[in-house]
Design a protein around this motif. Structure first.
Motif, mmCIF file in Angstrom:
data_model
loop_
_atom_site.group_PDB
_atom_site.id
_atom_site.type_symbol
_atom_site.label_atom_id
_atom_site.label_comp_id
_atom_site.label_asym_id
_atom_site.label_seq_id
_atom_site.Cartn_x
_atom_site.Cartn_y
_atom_site.Cartn_z
ATOM 1 N N HIS A 192 -13.265 61.529 16.167
ATOM 2 C CA HIS A 192 -12.036 61.840 16.917
ATOM 3 C C HIS A 192 -11.080 60.655 16.889
ATOM 4 O O HIS A 192 -11.367 59.594 17.445
ATOM 5 C CB HIS A 192 -12.330 62.209 18.378
ATOM 6 C CG HIS A 192 -11.084 62.436 19.187
ATOM 7 N ND1 HIS A 192 -10.257 63.529 18.981
ATOM 8 C CD2 HIS A 192 -10.481 61.710 20.167
ATOM 9 C CE1 HIS A 192 -9.220 63.453 19.810
ATOM 10 N NE2 HIS A 192 -9.334 62.356 20.545
ATOM 11 N N HIS A 227 -6.555 59.551 16.125
ATOM 12 C CA HIS A 227 -5.179 59.914 15.816
ATOM 13 C C HIS A 227 -4.703 58.737 14.968
ATOM 14 O O HIS A 227 -4.103 57.786 15.501
ATOM 15 C CB HIS A 227 -4.346 60.055 17.088
ATOM 16 C CG HIS A 227 -5.027 60.869 18.166
ATOM 17 N ND1 HIS A 227 -4.999 62.237 18.176
ATOM 18 C CD2 HIS A 227 -5.791 60.503 19.229
ATOM 19 C CE1 HIS A 227 -5.712 62.679 19.216
ATOM 20 N NE2 HIS A 227 -6.200 61.645 19.865
ATOM 21 N N HIS A 263 -9.136 68.182 22.898
ATOM 22 C CA HIS A 263 -9.549 67.269 23.968
ATOM 23 C C HIS A 263 -10.043 68.113 25.147
ATOM 24 O O HIS A 263 -9.363 69.058 25.535
ATOM 25 C CB HIS A 263 -8.364 66.442 24.473
ATOM 26 C CG HIS A 263 -7.753 65.540 23.450
ATOM 27 N ND1 HIS A 263 -6.671 65.904 22.692
ATOM 28 C CD2 HIS A 263 -8.049 64.272 23.080
ATOM 29 C CE1 HIS A 263 -6.334 64.890 21.889
ATOM 30 N NE2 HIS A 263 -7.153 63.898 22.102
ATOM 31 N N HIS A 266 -14.183 63.860 24.176
ATOM 32 C CA HIS A 266 -14.341 63.304 25.529
ATOM 33 C C HIS A 266 -15.435 63.960 26.377
ATOM 34 O O HIS A 266 -16.506 63.403 26.519
ATOM 35 C CB HIS A 266 -13.007 63.251 26.291
ATOM 36 C CG HIS A 266 -11.954 62.512 25.524
ATOM 37 N ND1 HIS A 266 -12.124 61.207 25.141
ATOM 38 C CD2 HIS A 266 -10.744 62.903 25.013
ATOM 39 C CE1 HIS A 266 -11.059 60.826 24.448
ATOM 40 N NE2 HIS A 266 -10.213 61.821 24.344
ATOM 41 N N ASP A 282 -10.959 57.437 19.119
ATOM 42 C CA ASP A 282 -9.683 57.916 19.661
ATOM 43 C C ASP A 282 -8.560 57.111 19.004
ATOM 44 O O ASP A 282 -8.794 56.367 18.054
ATOM 45 C CB ASP A 282 -9.662 57.822 21.190
ATOM 46 C CG ASP A 282 -8.761 58.894 21.828
ATOM 47 O OD1 ASP A 282 -8.051 59.592 21.082
ATOM 48 O OD2 ASP A 282 -8.780 59.033 23.060
HETATM 49 NI NI NI Z 1 -7.520 61.791 21.532
#
Ligand code: NI
Length: 434
Positions: free
Chosen positions: A64, A66, A214, A251, A302
């Motif tokens: 996960h 970005h 998420h 998460h 993340d």
């Molecule tokens: Ni995220």
């Protein structure tokens, strides 16, 4: 093309016991064909990689992230998630161009390669640019366009973001020798209306793809969801059919017993992001409870504006430590389990477990070589413990994806490092005046 890796201490990730000392890995084109202690017979390598006693592991999987958010690294820190996201991150993201995203994703990819990541699951926008980076660099990725819709009156058929995600699928799914997959990326329950979620499920099923979302990142998200819909985010997503698609749920910090049962029932893979959850003060996910229930738990960094790096060795370390400290239970999350999260479990989460996550004949040659000739690795009582509790990102020397060398003794083979730094500095300066 035959490649032979020699003088290797191979952590196969097939089982904790299967560590091969001073062994060999044979690669033909993009696949591993041999793993063992003896020189493979009838195997004539055109290329030999001498590890000089280094550790060989399957490439790490960042389940996960970005990647372009490296551009917003240290742009807004020490704030609660909702304030950070809505007041600081979203406004500046509106100003980013497709070219910015290309260079940002290239920088993020460089940083990931440096810490041994050969595969990542990315959710952002201008994802066509990220796909171009993945294709050019030669890394592996699962890409999704972040989807948001706050107005239930908007026709999903006309929604720009959804159309972009669908087009991304059409253009890139299975491309680059199968190194690219495309999922749909509904951002979260608090940024997607129920009917929008249902349309996404419908589209995912029509395309035959999965979902990256998420889930229950903060207590605030749970409280708002309960107030608005009378349900927890997991229950809400379950009821709207999201988990009927193969799903990765990032998460899951605040999940109830019932939530965990639902996640298990639908085989949802949870992605633990300990660094980001700590930095945003979101909490600590109950990973040991989830693992006890048989939920597949992968690991992620993340984005770099909530971390602020893309360092998988740091996440592995945190994953192994946190649960021990919180539960005052040093037997929680053993070193090997933390390493599994970053390899086999990540592969399973992304639906790639037949191809990556282990060093085994038949698997894709996504491999990292770690230099063990560092003070923090001596003496070598336990190589797995050393990888989890002592290793640093900078110890990764060489990285292969699909049998191709992407980084060779610290040197990028498919990226012009200086060109990337030049462009990132330029964009960083410009951003202040846009
Ligand atoms: Ni995220």
């Amino acid at each position: 093309m035959n490649t032979l890796i020699k003088n290797a201490n191979i952590i196969t990730m097939e089982s904790e016991q299967k560590v091969i000392k001073n062994g060999y890995v044979g690669i033909t084109d993009d696949r591993i064909v041999y793993v063992g202690e003896e020189l493979p017979e009838d195997f004539w390598p055109q290329r030999i990689l001498d590890c000089r006693g280094g550790a060989v592991l399957p490439g790490l999987i960042n389940a996960h992230t970005h990647s372009p958010m490296v551009l917003l690294r240290s742009y807004a820190d020490d704030l609660p998630l909702q304030e950070w996201l809505f007041n600081r991150i979203f406004p500046v993201e509106d100003k980013l161009t497709s070219e910015d995203i290309y260079w940002a994703s290239m920088l993020g990819t460089m940083e990931m390669i440096r810490s041994g990541i050969t595969c990542f699951a990315d959710m952002y926008y201008f994802m066509d640019e990220v796909a171009k980076v993945v294709s050019k660099v030669g890394i592996r990725a699962n890409l999704s366009r972040g989807l948001q819709c706050f107005d239930d009156n908007i026709d999903p058929l006309q929604d720009r973001r959804l159309l972009e995600n669908e087009q991304l699928f059409k253009d890139w799914e299975g491309e680059s020798n199968g190194r690219i997959r495309v999922f749909l990326g509904p951002h979260s329950v608090y940024t997607c209306t129920p009917s929008y979620l249902e349309y996404i499920v419908d589209l995912a099923q029509r395309l035959g793809t999965g979902i990256h979302i998420h889930v229950s990142e903060t207590l605030k998200e749970n409280e708002e969801c309960l107030e608005k819909y009378g349900k927890t985010p997991v229950r809400h997503l379950y009821d709207h059919g999201i988990f009927n698609c193969p799903s990765i749920a990032a998460h899951c910090v605040h999940v109830s017993e019932e939530d965990m049962s639902l996640l298990k029932e639908k085989n949802v893979s949870v992605v633990y992001n300990p660094g980001s959850n700590l930095k945003l003060g979101s909490g600590i996910a109950p990973v040991t409870s989830m693992m006890e229930r048989g939920i597949n738990v992968a690991l992620g960094t993340d984005g770099a504006s909530s971390n602020n790096n893309l360092n998988m060795f740091e996440e592995i370390h945190l994953a192994a430590l946190l649960s021990k400290g919180v539960k005052q239970q040093p037997t929680n999350i053993k070193a090997y389990e933390a390493l599994e999260m970053a390899t086999v479990n990540g592969a399973k989460a992304l639906g790639w477990d037949k191809d990556i996550g282990m060093i085994k004949p038949g698997m894709k040659a996504d491999i990292i070589i770690v230099n063990l000739n560092k003070p923090h690795f001596y003496p070598m009582h336990n190589i797995i413990s050393n990888m989890v509790y002592s290793a640093q990102a900078g110890d990764v020397e060489t990285l292969l994806v699909d049998g191709k060398i992407i980084m060779d003794k610290g040197e990028f083979k498919t990226i012009d490092e200086e060109e990337v730094y030049y462009n990132i500095k330029k964009i960083g300066k410009e951003l202040a005046y846009r």
